[in-house]
Design a protein around this motif. Sequence first.
Motif, short mmCIF file in Angstrom:
data_model
loop_
_atom_site.label_atom_id
_atom_site.label_comp_id
_atom_site.label_asym_id
_atom_site.label_seq_id
_atom_site.Cartn_x
_atom_site.Cartn_y
_atom_site.Cartn_z
N LEU A 148 1.44 -8.75 -7.19
CA LEU A 148 2.52 -8.84 -7.06
C LEU A 148 3.00 -8.08 -6.84
O LEU A 148 4.05 -6.45 -6.33
N ARG A 149 2.69 -6.42 -8.17
CA ARG A 149 3.26 -5.02 -8.29
C ARG A 149 2.42 -4.25 -6.94
O ARG A 149 3.38 -3.68 -6.35
N LEU A 150 2.06 -4.74 -6.23
CA LEU A 150 1.40 -3.88 -4.61
C LEU A 150 2.65 -4.27 -3.34
O LEU A 150 3.09 -3.46 -3.26
N PHE A 151 2.76 -5.80 -3.81
CA PHE A 151 3.55 -5.79 -2.68
C PHE A 151 5.24 -5.32 -3.07
O PHE A 151 6.29 -5.74 -2.25
N LEU A 152 5.46 -5.51 -4.45
CA LEU A 152 7.08 -4.95 -4.40
C LEU A 152 6.57 -3.01 -4.18
O LEU A 152 8.68 -2.53 -4.45
N ASP A 153 5.72 -2.51 -3.62
CA ASP A 153 5.37 -1.32 -3.46
C ASP A 153 6.47 -1.35 -1.95
O ASP A 153 7.59 -0.44 -1.51
N HIS A 154 7.05 -2.42 -1.15
CA HIS A 154 7.84 -2.18 -0.53
C HIS A 154 8.64 -2.08 -0.44
O HIS A 154 9.87 -3.38 -1.27
N PRO A 155 10.04 -1.37 -0.10
CA PRO A 155 11.55 -1.13 -0.86
C PRO A 155 12.50 -2.86 -0.45
O PRO A 155 13.05 -3.61 -1.45
N ALA A 156 12.18 -3.39 0.60
CA ALA A 156 13.01 -4.84 0.75
C ALA A 156 12.82 -5.13 -0.45
O ALA A 156 13.84 -6.41 0.00
N LEU A 157 11.15 -5.83 0.20
CA LEU A 157 11.02 -6.91 -0.83
C LEU A 157 11.59 -6.65 -2.08
O LEU A 157 11.42 -7.61 -3.17
N ARG A 158 11.31 -5.39 -2.83
CA ARG A 158 11.39 -4.75 -4.18
C ARG A 158 12.68 -5.55 -4.33
O ARG A 158 13.05 -5.17 -5.54
N ALA A 159 13.67 -5.06 -3.86
CA ALA A 159 14.88 -5.74 -3.80
C ALA A 159 15.51 -6.67 -3.49
O ALA A 159 16.29 -7.78 -3.97
N ARG A 160 14.54 -7.70 -3.34
CA ARG A 160 14.92 -8.93 -3.80
C ARG A 160 13.99 -10.03 -3.95
O ARG A 160 14.03 -11.40 -3.25
N VAL A 161 13.23 -9.66 -4.91
CA VAL A 161 12.35 -10.84 -5.68
C VAL A 161 12.96 -10.93 -7.30
O VAL A 161 13.27 -9.60 -7.90
N LEU A 162 13.09 -12.04 -7.70
CA LEU A 162 13.86 -12.06 -8.76
C LEU A 162 12.64 -13.05 -10.15
O LEU A 162 11.91 -13.40 -9.51
N PHE A 163 13.21 -12.49 -11.16
CA PHE A 163 12.11 -12.94 -12.22
C PHE A 163 12.99 -14.50 -12.52
O PHE A 163 13.73 -14.81 -12.72
N GLY A 164 11.76 -15.44 -13.11
CA GLY A 164 12.41 -17.34 -13.13
C GLY A 164 10.61 -17.15 -13.27
O GLY A 164 9.62 -16.84 -13.68
N SER A 165 11.18 -18.06 -14.92
CA SER A 165 9.70 -18.71 -15.13
C SER A 165 9.62 -20.23 -14.66
O SER A 165 8.44 -20.76 -14.63
#
Length: 351
Positions: free
Chosen positions: A288-305
Amino acid sequence: MSRIRITNCHVHTFTDRHVPARYPHLVVMPFKRAPWLVRGLAGLARLAGQEAAAASLRRLHRFQRAAGAADQAEIFAELVAQYPRSTRFVVLPMQMAGIGHGRVRAGLAAQHDELAALAAAHPDLVIPFATCDPRLPGAAEEVRRCLETLKFRGLKLYPRLGYAPDHPVLMREVYPLLNARGLAVVSHCSRGGVTGRVPRAQADEFCAPQAFAPVLRAFPQMQVNLAHFGGQSEWEAYIGEGLNPYAPQAAGNWLIALREMIESGAFPNLWTDISYTLFQSDAFLPFLRLFLDHPALRARVLFGSDFYMTRQESLSERAVAVRLRAGLGEDLFRQIAETNPERWLRDAARG
């Protein structure tokens, strides 16, 4: 750690009063009526040296205890205790009356009314969403009541129950209500979870990220969160089996499909959350940390449990959330737990 106003974008407070009596099968009814039987079986398994089975049964017992709460407020009180003060929660109801496993003791309107009362009691903490099964009579009217009278903030869908995301009732009567207000939709997008009385392959087809493409295009103001970031099985396949770099990347893996749909920029109203999936394996977090390097993806992932579904896991909600925060670091955790949810919900409130 710095102060962050967390928004958990995916939690549940529905109880066993909202679940059909015979779900998931007739043989489990005695255990649903007498949860102490599960606890007793766990004890017997431990005495027999079957610790893995005992641990699984203990987790099932915790889950049953949560579902057996007197009301949604009791479940919410347990949830609040796991998070810092001022954390907000997007609460998602469940409509299971149409899956052929018997009646539910409390109908959907009653579930919605109880959730509205919970939101009124905790106006700064509870963000209520409606739900519907478009195959059932009055689905659109109940969504309208929730949005206009109860002032709910969005809609939860569960296509695995047996309907496509472009069902005619949704496309003609429900989505226009949300799109006109720029409201949010959360939809189950995982091969796991509750499945209605349809073939599993068809349930997967209804839930696949690509199934939402026509919906996303037809209603560009409606902010759609395809939950679970593809689901556990897709993450395990990606990590354990790999993907042929010379073959089409998104052919069958929903994790890859979601990444490509978001990173392409073709669906600016598409989001995803990490509920349950990132609570299942330590191995997922570095990816997940690596995927979030992409700026478009980083701006569209939400925390949820996905609380209280996570009561089936060995670690507590608090332990997993802190592990995620420490693993991502403050900047990335703030992005998915504060910045992105605020944008998602501000977009939802606009207009």
